[in-house]
Design an enzyme around this catalytic site. Structure first.
Site, mmCIF file in Angstrom:
data_model
loop_
_atom_site.group_PDB
_atom_site.id
_atom_site.type_symbol
_atom_site.label_atom_id
_atom_site.label_comp_id
_atom_site.label_asym_id
_atom_site.label_seq_id
_atom_site.Cartn_x
_atom_site.Cartn_y
_atom_site.Cartn_z
ATOM 1 N N CYS A 80 93.291 0.729 20.414
ATOM 2 C CA CYS A 80 92.703 1.120 19.129
ATOM 3 C C CYS A 80 91.188 1.052 19.198
ATOM 4 O O CYS A 80 90.503 1.842 18.565
ATOM 5 C CB CYS A 80 93.246 0.239 18.010
ATOM 6 S SG CYS A 80 93.027 -1.521 18.296
ATOM 7 N N GLU A 121 95.141 -2.607 9.672
ATOM 8 C CA GLU A 121 94.429 -2.479 10.952
ATOM 9 C C GLU A 121 94.858 -1.140 11.531
ATOM 10 O O GLU A 121 95.958 -1.013 12.078
ATOM 11 C CB GLU A 121 94.816 -3.628 11.900
ATOM 12 C CG GLU A 121 94.381 -5.007 11.443
ATOM 13 C CD GLU A 121 92.891 -5.245 11.598
ATOM 14 O OE1 GLU A 121 92.205 -4.424 12.232
ATOM 15 O OE2 GLU A 121 92.405 -6.246 11.058
HETATM 16 P P1 NDP Z 1 102.604 3.762 13.999
HETATM 17 O O1 NDP Z 1 101.766 3.903 12.791
HETATM 18 O O2 NDP Z 1 103.428 4.905 14.415
HETATM 19 O O3 NDP Z 1 103.602 2.520 13.856
HETATM 20 C C1 NDP Z 1 103.126 1.227 13.587
HETATM 21 C C2 NDP Z 1 104.282 0.375 13.105
HETATM 22 O O4 NDP Z 1 104.708 0.854 11.831
HETATM 23 C C3 NDP Z 1 105.506 0.421 14.007
HETATM 24 O O5 NDP Z 1 106.083 -0.867 14.081
HETATM 25 C C4 NDP Z 1 106.390 1.379 13.278
HETATM 26 O O6 NDP Z 1 107.736 1.177 13.563
HETATM 27 C C5 NDP Z 1 106.122 0.997 11.845
HETATM 28 N N1 NDP Z 1 106.534 2.003 10.864
HETATM 29 C C6 NDP Z 1 106.782 3.321 11.046
HETATM 30 N N2 NDP Z 1 107.139 3.898 9.875
HETATM 31 C C7 NDP Z 1 107.118 2.924 8.937
HETATM 32 C C8 NDP Z 1 107.376 2.888 7.543
HETATM 33 N N3 NDP Z 1 107.737 3.966 6.863
HETATM 34 N N4 NDP Z 1 107.256 1.717 6.894
HETATM 35 C C9 NDP Z 1 106.877 0.600 7.550
HETATM 36 N N5 NDP Z 1 106.621 0.573 8.879
HETATM 37 C C10 NDP Z 1 106.726 1.718 9.569
HETATM 38 O O7 NDP Z 1 101.598 3.323 15.132
HETATM 39 P P2 NDP Z 1 101.898 3.120 16.664
HETATM 40 O O8 NDP Z 1 102.967 2.108 16.854
HETATM 41 O O9 NDP Z 1 102.052 4.461 17.277
HETATM 42 O O10 NDP Z 1 100.535 2.452 17.139
HETATM 43 C C11 NDP Z 1 99.416 3.185 17.468
HETATM 44 C C12 NDP Z 1 98.387 3.164 16.362
HETATM 45 O O11 NDP Z 1 98.058 1.823 16.053
HETATM 46 C C13 NDP Z 1 97.088 3.821 16.761
HETATM 47 O O12 NDP Z 1 96.588 4.600 15.701
HETATM 48 C C14 NDP Z 1 96.176 2.645 17.032
HETATM 49 O O13 NDP Z 1 94.821 2.950 16.942
HETATM 50 C C15 NDP Z 1 96.640 1.692 16.000
HETATM 51 N N6 NDP Z 1 96.256 0.334 16.348
HETATM 52 C C16 NDP Z 1 95.321 -0.302 15.577
HETATM 53 C C17 NDP Z 1 94.890 -1.571 15.918
HETATM 54 C C18 NDP Z 1 93.916 -2.305 15.078
HETATM 55 O O14 NDP Z 1 93.821 -3.522 15.210
HETATM 56 N N7 NDP Z 1 93.159 -1.664 14.192
HETATM 57 C C19 NDP Z 1 95.401 -2.257 17.109
HETATM 58 C C20 NDP Z 1 96.386 -1.518 17.824
HETATM 59 C C21 NDP Z 1 96.778 -0.258 17.444
HETATM 60 P P3 NDP Z 1 108.468 2.124 14.640
HETATM 61 O O15 NDP Z 1 107.708 2.004 15.909
HETATM 62 O O16 NDP Z 1 109.789 1.496 14.703
HETATM 63 O O17 NDP Z 1 108.440 3.507 14.068
#
Ligand code: NDP
Length: 512
Positions: A290, A256
């Site tokens: 998102c 997602e």
């Molecule tokens: P990120 O991609 O930065 O992070 C998402 C999650 O992935 C966090 O929990 C993060 O942890 C974790 N993460 C980071 N690096 C790794 C890795 N190497 N391996 C596994 N997990 C990892 O997104 P954001 O949190 O900034 O969220 C915003 C984004 O999410 C936007 O692009 C938005 O559009 C999208 N989004 C999509 C939705 C949908 O349903 N399609 C709904 C809501 C948001 P940590 O924070 O600890 O780095």
């Protein structure tokens, strides 16, 4: 969680979270409006994540064995707990994410509704059923059911720290899986609260929902922990990293990802309603949605009126952290850099700022950009801030062409005076979901699947598709009676193939 103002706990690792790793250290989450520490959390390392997944495997067996009816009761107890303590959770979301309390309440209400739907519809969607065996197996009974995967890993973002992960958690649990959830490092207190609430509400299967906290490395460890599926919600770049890590163990993934959602405003649209919806869709939650509206294509017939209506509404918005604020600060300070870059790029490319355009600390002024070239970052990349581009187009067909010219395709919106025309445009919009004469509503309908196309990801949460996403289809045939001729036996008579050919000609041969 080591310490969280949200629960009043100050003693040490609490129920619902995994004991801190002795080598992993800790990290803090902070209120984006004040910088105050909301909680201190362990950084769970690979060993801690593996231990959580091992506990979840044991819990998954018990949870699956309970069956649909007993699971439904426990999911109801969980949602009852969330509903009763809604204000406590909303306060924590407000402090850790920065959004107004009223928005937090709305987010939790949506999550509770999804929990109710998933619990109520799991048996009918996934439970055992008989299907027609077809011609060649006419003497067999054919059974189909959707079995749980075991343990589902959920990695969530910070922008809707309850609603978004619950889209995976609720449906995975209802399907009979245990869940290990890794919340964003920006909202670990909310994640830990959700797991503690589970333990309180469902004490006989406490490990069916656990939380591991940490930074990206903790998420990466969850990808490699051998879970049955990894449900990821976040940005496309991180999604690629997650897929690569999951590929090592052939762990299936649900993606997602981000969006660059468009709204089309047609000649005969209710312009005031469209403007109202566009402003909410673009600016609520500080644009960190998102499925937020980031681009509007308005036909020449309505463009100027639409811009005027939008600007009037936008100028009435008040970002802040007080009770009357329209939206809060950017949750993640670094996101203001992205917004700044998009604004500068749009203006340098010839776009104009109709209103807003400034960034003050963590607050981005609600911003409307006009005449921004389609090639600029503000149109092509996810901005994730309270900004909106409005572009004049000749007609709705041009609007649709431009809306669809994106690498992403999550949601979208169409405003039209004709329901049929609106529905037709919505169907042809290249996105997973589209609302007609509204914005974002598809996310609040539990029966509707949620997910994107292209770089917005694949797989679905919510609805029947969301339940099936966390299962594997199991097919069983049971022989009921022998046939005079068994085609799948070396003992079949020499003329069996000719007899089969004659039957086939009778049944199918008449079709031309
Ligand atoms: P990120 O991609 O930065 O992070 C998402 C999650 O992935 C966090 O929990 C993060 O942890 C974790 N993460 C980071 N690096 C790794 C890795 N190497 N391996 C596994 N997990 C990892 O997104 P954001 O949190 O900034 O969220 C915003 C984004 O999410 C936007 O692009 C938005 O559009 C999208 N989004 C999509 C939705 C949908 O349903 N399609 C709904 C809501 C948001 P940590 O924070 O600890 O780095």
């Amino acid at each position: 969680m080591l310490r969280s103002e949200g629960t009043g706990d100050t003693t040490g690792a609490t129920a619902g979270t995994v004991a801190p790793s002795p080598t992993g250290g800790t990290f803090e989450s902070r209120d984006p409006a004040t910088g105050t520490v909301v909680g201190v959390f362990p950084v769970h390392d690979t060993a801690a994540v593996d231990a959580a997944v091992a506990r979840a495997r044991t819990a998954a067996e018990r949870w699956a064995a309970l069956g649909f009816g007993e699971r439904r009761l426990r999911l109801a107890a969980y949602r009852g707990h969330l509903a009763r303590r809604l204000h406590e959770l909303a306060d924590l979301v407000h402090r850790e994410n920065g959004k107004p309390r009223a928005d937090a309440v709305l987010e939790i209400a949506l999550a509770v509704d999804h929990l109710a739907w998933a619990g109520a519809h799991a048996r009918r969607t996934l439970g055992p059923r008989r299907v027609h065996p077809g011609l060649l197996a006419v003497n067999h009974a054919a059974h189909l059911e959707y079995q749980p995967l075991g343990v589902v890993g959920v990695i969530g973002p910070w922008n809707y720290p309850v609603f978004t992960p619950m889209g995976s958690i609720a449906y995975a649990l209802a399907a009979g899986n245990a869940v290990v959830f890794k919340p964003s490092e920006f909202t670990p207190a909310v994640g830990a609260w959700l797991a503690e609430a589970w333990r309180a509400a469902v004490p006989d299967v406490p490990d069916a929902l656990q939380v591991v906290t940490g930074l990206g490395e903790t998420g990466a460890a969850l990808c490699r922990a051998g879970v049955g599926k990894l449900a990821f919600t976040g940005s496309a770049p991180t999604g690629r990293t997650v897929m690569a890590a999951c590929a090592e163990t052939l762990t299936p993934v649900l993606m997602e990802l981000g969006g660059k959602d468009a709204m089309i405003v047609d000649d005969d649209a209710d312009v005031a309603a469209a403007a109202d919806a566009a402003v909410w869709g673009a600016m609520s939650n500080a644009g960190q949605t998102c499925i937020g509206i980031e681009r509007v294509y308005a036909t020449a017939a309505v463009h100027d009126r639409f811009v005027a209506e939008v600007v009037t509404r936008v100028e009435a918005l008040q970002p802040g952290s007080d009770a009357d604020a329209s939206y809060g600060p950017m949750t993640m300070a670094g996101q203001t850099d992205v917004v700044r870059r998009h604004l500068a790029d749009a203006v340098a490319a010839g776009g104009t700022v109709a209103t807003g355009g400034t960034v003050d600390g963590g607050y981005v002024a609600p911003t409307v950009l006009l005449d921004v070239p389609e090639t600029s970052a503000a149109v092509r990349e996810e901005t994730f801030g309270p900004t909106l581009t409005i572009t004049r187009v000749a007609d709705a067909e041009e609007a649709l062409t431009r809306a669809n010219d994106s690498s992403m395709g999550l949601g979208g919106s169409v405003f039209s005076g004709s329901r049929d025309r609106g529905l037709d445009l919505a169907r042809r919009m290249r996105s997973g979901m589209t609302s007609v004469n509204a914005v974002l509503t598809f996310a609040s309908v539990p029966a509707l699947p949620f997910g994107g196309v292209g770089e917005s990801g694949f797989g679905r949460i919510h609805g029947e598709d969301g339940l099936r996403e966390f299962t594997r289809a199991k097919a069983v045939t049971v022989k009921r009676a022998p046939l005079p001729v068994d085609f799948m036996s070396f003992g079949r008579p020499a003329g069996a193939a000719d007899a089969l050919a004659r039957v086939l000609r009778l049944v199918h041969g008449r079709h031309r």
